[in-house]
Design an enzyme around this catalytic site. Structure first.
Site, PDB file in Angstrom:
ATOM      1  N   LYS A 127      48.408  57.280  84.267  1.00 36.01           N
ATOM      2  CA  LYS A 127      47.751  56.058  83.782  1.00 36.01           C
ATOM      3  C   LYS A 127      47.922  54.876  84.737  1.00 36.01           C
ATOM      4  CE  LYS A 127      47.209  56.846  78.881  1.00 36.01           C
ATOM      5  NZ  LYS A 127      47.773  58.189  78.697  1.00 36.01           N
ATOM      6  N   GLU A 162      43.610  48.429  74.181  1.00 36.87           N
ATOM      7  CA  GLU A 162      43.904  49.067  72.900  1.00 36.87           C
ATOM      8  C   GLU A 162      44.731  50.295  73.211  1.00 36.87           C
ATOM      9  OE1 GLU A 162      41.818  52.082  74.339  1.00 36.87           O
ATOM     10  OE2 GLU A 162      40.919  50.097  74.391  1.00 36.87           O
ATOM     11  N   SER A 195      50.094  65.762  83.980  1.00 36.43           N
ATOM     12  CA  SER A 195      49.688  64.359  83.887  1.00 36.43           C
ATOM     13  C   SER A 195      50.845  63.399  83.640  1.00 36.43           C
ATOM     14  CB  SER A 195      48.628  64.198  82.796  1.00 36.43           C
ATOM     15  OG  SER A 195      49.079  64.754  81.575  1.00 36.43           O
TER      16      SER A 195
HETATM   17  C1  LIG Z   1      47.226  59.276  78.048  1.00 37.62           C
HETATM   18  C2  LIG Z   1      47.674  60.578  78.552  1.00 37.62           C
HETATM   19  C3  LIG Z   1      46.804  61.685  78.596  1.00 37.62           C
HETATM   20  C4  LIG Z   1      45.416  61.667  78.046  1.00 37.62           C
HETATM   21  O1  LIG Z   1      44.539  60.784  78.654  1.00 37.62           O
HETATM   22  P1  LIG Z   1      43.344  61.243  79.596  1.00 37.62           P
HETATM   23  O2  LIG Z   1      42.548  60.009  79.732  1.00 37.62           O
HETATM   24  O3  LIG Z   1      42.613  62.343  78.903  1.00 37.62           O
HETATM   25  O4  LIG Z   1      43.930  61.680  80.875  1.00 37.62           O
HETATM   26  C5  LIG Z   1      47.279  62.850  79.160  1.00 37.62           C
HETATM   27  N1  LIG Z   1      48.541  62.955  79.635  1.00 37.62           N
HETATM   28  C6  LIG Z   1      49.395  61.922  79.595  1.00 37.62           C
HETATM   29  C7  LIG Z   1      50.770  62.104  80.130  1.00 37.62           C
HETATM   30  C8  LIG Z   1      48.992  60.703  79.057  1.00 37.62           C
HETATM   31  O5  LIG Z   1      49.845  59.674  79.023  1.00 37.62           O
END
Ligand SMILES: *Cc1c(COP(=O)(O)O)cnc(C)c1O
Length: 404
Positions: free
Chosen positions: A92, A114, A381
């Site tokens: 993010k 948000e 992620s």
């Molecule tokens: C917010 C988040 C997601 C989901 O968001 P996307 O916009 O679909 O990438 C996935 N993994 C983590 C670690 C997150 O914080």
């Protein structure tokens, strides 16, 4: 060849996307689009973005060969793109660095956002502190209660958390409230959208800030293995980490693209967040896309063991890629994700976010059907420190899922 050069001038990805907002927001979105069109072609802006990703966020993130996981599966080689190593522990940060710089360029010194699980709220609060901007985060009252540690993080970073009590007091209500607030304050306020969704130009802009993930993978993979990977896998909430990984490879027909949606307790139970799998079309967050809705068109709350996959729809570019068949999407259940979570902890010494564990679960399944001379790149992620209590509680209720 299919047309991958999306969106069109109106922000449409095929028939998806666009702008379905009230009149007051059209002017604000026009102003944003003009600023973005100029910034994205300005080498100084891009240089500043990449310098900040390097020095503040810690990029490039590693591309890490998961040797023990690969051996366990016995198929394709599994590589992990380690977005968990970034400052703030997830992908993010890429997006908020970009939008923070754009807000500054536009002369807006108040950020709003948000948030559902709180992670995008924390990311926005982080960048507001870094830039000396004010920050207001709209969050459903129910989520404020459920996500106390992230509420505290935002406050520590100097942000104000606005508890939203309309509707079901969850993310969709916080999204409506943020849009309403922005309509009334757009002269001095910048709305930081947290995923590759929302009205034009957000889906394209967030994608372009997140494509650094896939651009790095391309270079790193070529150095390690030569050529291109065979398959890319990422989890899909709104779809920003997935489109960031996929987009630079979209024109490479040999590279498969696979998104893992949150299947919750199982799509048949209705307790899930799998918008593409569900195929319900409608308008959400100012864009036409697949979303979770009841037969009367009311937006439903997403359900997943992973709070960060709680976006009740999906970004329009994923809807388009699904429709034209360039990317495939599959639902992964809570149980499958938690089993993968435990496995990667034990085999690789990495505690993954529960969101990312959905992508790992799908990778385990698919890599097993592939050959050892093929490779899969999974987007890890984020890190899972935030999730350990939750996983522990879930396992206490499902002792049969505990990894021996
Ligand atoms: C917010 C988040 C997601 C989901 O968001 P996307 O916009 O679909 O990438 C996935 N993994 C983590 C670690 C997150 O914080």
């Amino acid at each position: 060849m299919k047309d991958y050069a999306q969106p069109d001038a109106g922000g449409h990805f095929g028939t998806f996307g666009g702008r379905y907002v009230g009149e007051t927001l059209i002017a604000a979105l026009d102003e944003l689009k003009t600023a973005w069109d100029s910034a994205k072609n300005d080498p100084a802006f891009l240089a500043e973005f990449h310098a900040m990703l390097r020095d503040y966020a810690g990029r490039p993130s590693p591309l890490d060969y998961a040797e023990r996981l690969t051996k366990k599966v016995g198929g394709a080689k599994i590589y992990l793109k380690r977005e968990d190593c970034n400052h703030t522990g997830a992908h993010k940060v890429n997006n908020v660095v970009g939008q923070g710089l754009l807000a500054r360029r536009m002369g807006k010194c108040n950020l709003i956002a948000e948030t559902g699980a709180g992670q995008h709220g924390v990311a926005t609060a982080t960048i507001a502190a870094r830039f000396g901007m004010s920050c207001k985060v709209f969050m459903g009252a129910e989520d404020v209660r459920r996500q106390a540690p992230n509420v505290l993080r935002m406050k520590m970073l100097g942000a104000e958390v606005v508890s939203v009590t309309s509707g079901t007091s969850t993310l969709k209500d916080a999204m409506n409230e943020a849009m309403r607030y922005w309509s009334a304050h757009c002269t001095d306020t910048y709305y930081v959208v947290g995923t590759a969704a929302g009205p034009d130009p957000y889906p394209e802009m967030v994608r372009d800030f997140q494509r650094v993930i896939g651009d790095e993978v391309r270079t790193q993979y070529a150095e390690k293995e030569g050529g291109l990977p065979d398959l890319l896998i990422a989890c899909v909430g709104g779809g920003s980490n997935a489109i960031g990984l996929f987009y630079p490879f979209i024109g490479d027909a040999s590279v498969g693209l696979l998104g893992a949606e949150a299947g919750g307790r199982g799509v048949a139970t209705g307790k899930h967040a799998a918008s593409i799998t569900g195929q319900q079309l409608g308008i959400l967050h100012g864009a036409r896309t697949y979303l979770l809705q009841d037969p009367n068109g009311q937006v439903l709350e997403a359900w997943s063991v992973s709070a960060g996959l709680d976006y009740p729809g999906v970004g329009p570019e994923h809807a388009y890629l699904a429709e034209i068949g360039r990317a495939k999407y599959a639902a992964v259940t809570d149980r499958e994700a938690i089993e993968a979570f435990q496995l990667i902890c034990r085999l690789e010494g990495i505690i993954p976010a529960l969101e990312s564990s959905h992508a790992v679960a799908l990778a385990l399944k698919v890599a097993a059907t592939m050959r050892p001379n093929q490779s899969v790149v999974v987007c890890l992620s984020g890190r899972g420190d935030k999730d350990i209590d939750h996983v522990n509680a879930w396992l206490a209720e499902h002792p049969d899922a505990v990894l021996a």
